[in-house]
Design a protein around this motif. Structure first.
Motif, PDB file in Angstrom:
ATOM      1  N   UNK A 234       1.093  -1.337  -0.058  1.00 31.47           N
ATOM      2  CA  UNK A 234       0.038  -0.205  -0.318  1.00 31.47           C
ATOM      3  C   UNK A 234       0.707   1.847   0.056  1.00 31.47           C
ATOM      4  N   UNK A 235       2.082   1.009   0.637  1.00 33.10           N
ATOM      5  CA  UNK A 235       2.445   2.386   1.456  1.00 33.10           C
ATOM      6  C   UNK A 235       3.498   2.631  -0.426  1.00 33.10           C
ATOM      7  N   UNK A 236       3.837   1.870  -0.974  1.00 37.20           N
ATOM      8  CA  UNK A 236       4.290   1.415  -2.739  1.00 37.20           C
ATOM      9  C   UNK A 236       3.373   1.594  -3.428  1.00 37.20           C
ATOM     10  N   UNK A 237       2.307   2.075  -3.864  1.00 37.41           N
ATOM     11  CA  UNK A 237       1.355   2.830  -3.818  1.00 37.41           C
ATOM     12  C   UNK A 237       1.088   3.685  -4.111  1.00 37.41           C
ATOM     13  N   UNK A 238       1.172   3.831  -3.095  1.00 43.09           N
ATOM     14  CA  UNK A 238       1.146   5.605  -2.818  1.00 43.09           C
ATOM     15  C   UNK A 238       1.959   6.290  -3.340  1.00 43.09           C
ATOM     16  N   UNK A 239       3.182   5.904  -2.462  1.00 45.64           N
ATOM     17  CA  UNK A 239       4.847   6.393  -3.125  1.00 45.64           C
ATOM     18  C   UNK A 239       4.467   6.436  -4.816  1.00 45.64           C
ATOM     19  N   UNK A 240       4.191   5.768  -5.307  1.00 49.74           N
ATOM     20  CA  UNK A 240       3.804   5.415  -7.035  1.00 49.74           C
ATOM     21  C   UNK A 240       3.112   6.801  -7.628  1.00 49.74           C
ATOM     22  N   UNK A 241       1.865   6.697  -6.725  1.00 45.59           N
ATOM     23  CA  UNK A 241       1.701   7.389  -6.879  1.00 45.59           C
ATOM     24  C   UNK A 241       1.977   9.670  -6.871  1.00 45.59           C
ATOM     25  N   UNK A 242       2.824  10.036  -6.299  1.00 43.74           N
ATOM     26  CA  UNK A 242       3.177  11.014  -6.278  1.00 43.74           C
ATOM     27  C   UNK A 242       4.199  10.745  -6.784  1.00 43.74           C
ATOM     28  N   UNK A 243       4.829  10.367  -7.279  1.00 51.93           N
ATOM     29  CA  UNK A 243       6.571  10.373  -8.390  1.00 51.93           C
ATOM     30  C   UNK A 243       5.956   9.948  -9.324  1.00 51.93           C
ATOM     31  N   UNK A 244       4.167  10.118  -9.819  1.00 53.81           N
ATOM     32  CA  UNK A 244       3.315  10.651 -10.703  1.00 53.81           C
ATOM     33  C   UNK A 244       3.176  12.080 -10.728  1.00 53.81           C
ATOM     34  N   UNK A 245       3.269  12.357  -9.997  1.00 55.21           N
ATOM     35  CA  UNK A 245       2.902  13.821 -10.180  1.00 55.21           C
ATOM     36  C   UNK A 245       4.466  14.788  -9.671  1.00 55.21           C
ATOM     37  N   UNK A 246       4.808  14.948  -9.619  1.00 59.66           N
ATOM     38  CA  UNK A 246       6.860  15.271  -9.903  1.00 59.66           C
ATOM     39  C   UNK A 246       6.521  16.001 -10.691  1.00 59.66           C
ATOM     40  N   UNK A 247       8.002  17.408 -10.809  1.00 56.39           N
ATOM     41  CA  UNK A 247       7.661  17.579 -11.640  1.00 56.39           C
ATOM     42  C   UNK A 247       8.915  17.063 -13.282  1.00 56.39           C
ATOM     43  N   UNK A 248       7.814  17.558 -14.303  1.00 57.67           N
ATOM     44  CA  UNK A 248       9.420  16.448 -15.603  1.00 57.67           C
ATOM     45  C   UNK A 248      11.177  16.546 -15.653  1.00 57.67           C
ATOM     46  N   UNK A 249      11.112  17.161 -14.366  1.00 56.39           N
ATOM     47  CA  UNK A 249      12.393  17.923 -14.540  1.00 56.39           C
ATOM     48  C   UNK A 249      12.686  17.142 -12.891  1.00 56.39           C
ATOM     49  N   UNK A 250      12.570  16.044 -12.433  1.00 57.42           N
ATOM     50  CA  UNK A 250      12.763  15.437 -10.923  1.00 57.42           C
ATOM     51  C   UNK A 250      14.112  14.927 -11.478  1.00 57.42           C
ATOM     52  N   UNK A 251      13.997  14.518 -11.970  1.00 55.17           N
ATOM     53  CA  UNK A 251      15.193  12.379 -11.715  1.00 55.17           C
ATOM     54  C   UNK A 251      17.040  13.858 -11.761  1.00 55.17           C
TER      55      UNK A 251
END
Length: 423
Positions: A234-251
């Protein structure tokens, strides 16, 4: 004299331990400090501490051997090379708990009890004293505590998207809904300094704590947590959602650049330990009215502590100066408070007047002293450094492949190679 292992034992694959050489307490004219504090706020904090030492020891040259980049990873590489070559700095930066104890087990660091007076020890939280102790001796001095489970936000950006600034009791469900609103409004919802890998790992640490609470954290520390179980998934699922909402140049963004982007209105939220607060002050952000902060949703009463600690090399030829340098940050209230004012951290001593620090820091200090103090997985405090590296690797893999099974496999592989948490 150097300690040499017997050839037969080496061939048998065993290591012969050497007793840590004694510090030289003869007067010298130098002391070298290796840290990774090179951002604007970090270097200002370090300078405050060193200047306080120089004022009391004007005849000693302090060599600042700071290593920029990688938010500590580059410094760790340099330190490892110097330890391997037998040329360690007199003093270096690490974290308490497991990281410190590993150095002690390897006989790399000295007993620094001489940097403390009885009243200094009494003024520290017992859990911190325990985490600074190895083999019955104090092995490091902590500069202060950062609260890791923090969520920062730009009030103006949120309001433009019709999102109310978060307050007490802000939930993860509200957070996810607000991220979606920001995305729909064409605004980068969540900044991430993904070039510095600890930021992604801290984000997952926050999500995980919100899911499992302090009891689950104790299970993680005791190596009883099921990384394939429903809480982890469940935590990884939320984490994945957060990653999907980061800025384009996050990496490719550093943590300090991500802080500046938040201040400039380039995103709505940013989750990171409150080193970000010190950096926000350094870049002149409008703290309070413009930029605010709350505990990561679901972790209000918890304080994941990131506690920077300085240790002294075993056998240091400048041992007397190294001990005096550590004593400065431990015993000098003005140095401690001045350091925290720049760094955004909270002094660990409970006998200091914090009224000169910011309202945010006073609030954080209240949580530290009355809430639930937890050590960080990400920063190698509650788990072994080897397991910590496995966690970093698992997070990095998940950010690309989003596979919970691969995440657990990476951690299991670490355990299978005897990289499990040390107890």
């Amino acid at each position: 004299m150097r300690c040499r292992a017997l050839v037969g034992l080496l061939l048998a694959g065993l290591l012969t331990a050497c007793a840590a050489p004694a510090l030289s307490m003869e007067p010298t004219d130098r002391v070298e400090v290796l840290s990774w504090w090179t951002s604007e706020s970090e270097h200002a904090a370090l300078t405050t501490w060193i200047d306080a030492y120089r004022a009391a020891h004007p005849d000693v040259a302090v060599i600042d051997a700071g290593v920029a980049g990688g938010s500590g990873s580059n410094a760790q590489v340099v330190l490892a090379g110097r330890l391997q070559s037998g040329d360690p700095p007199d003093v270096w930066q690490t974290f308490l708990g497991s990281s410190l104890r590993q150095y002690a087990e390897q006989h790399r660091i000295a007993d620094v009890s001489a940097a403390y007076r009885p009243e200094d020890v009494a003024a520290l939280p017992p859990a911190v004293v325990d985490a600074l102790t190895a083999d019955g001796a104090l092995r490091g001095v902590a500069t202060g505590a950062h609260r890791s489970n923090m969520l920062w936000f730009n009030t103006g950006v949120l309001q433009q998207a019709g999102v109310a600034p978060p307050g007490a009791g802000y939930t993860e469900r509200q957070f996810l809904a607000d991220l979606a609103r920001l995305k729909a409004a064409g605004t980068a919802p969540l900044c991430l300094g993904g070039q510095d890998r600890f930021t992604s790992a801290e984000l997952l640490e926050d999500v995980l704590l919100a899911r499992v609470g302090s009891e689950g954290w104790a299970a993680i520390a005791a190596d009883r947590f099921d990384w394939r179980g429903p809480d982890a998934r469940a935590a990884l699922g939320v984490f994945g959602t957060l990653l999907d909402h980061t800025q384009p140049a996050a990496a490719t963004t550093t943590w300090s650049r991500a802080v500046a982007t938040l201040a400039e209105g380039g995103c709505g939220f940013f989750a990171m330990n409150d080193s970000a607060y010190g950096e926000l002050r350094a870049v002149g952000a409008d703290l309070g009215a413009g930029i605010g902060g709350v505990a990561y949703p679901g972790t209000d009463g918890d304080f994941i502590a990131v506690i920077d600690t300085f240790v002294v090399a075993a056998g240091s030829p400048n041992g007397r100066n190294a001990i005096d340098l550590l004593a400065t940050i431990q015993q000098n209230p003005d140095a401690l408070l001045g350091f925290s004012a720049h760094k955004g951290s909270v002094p660990l001593r409970t006998d200091l007047d914090l009224s000169g620090l910011s309202p945010y820091q006073q609030q954080a200090a209240q949580v530290l002293r009355s809430g639930t103090l937890l050590m960080s997985v990400v920063h190698g405090e509650v788990m072994s450094p080897a397991f910590q590296q496995g966690f970093y690797d698992a997070v990095a893999d998940f950010t690309v492949h989003r596979d919970p099974r691969a995440f657990a496999d990476t951690l299991q592989f670490a355990v299978s190679r005897d990289l499990a948490p040390q107890r």
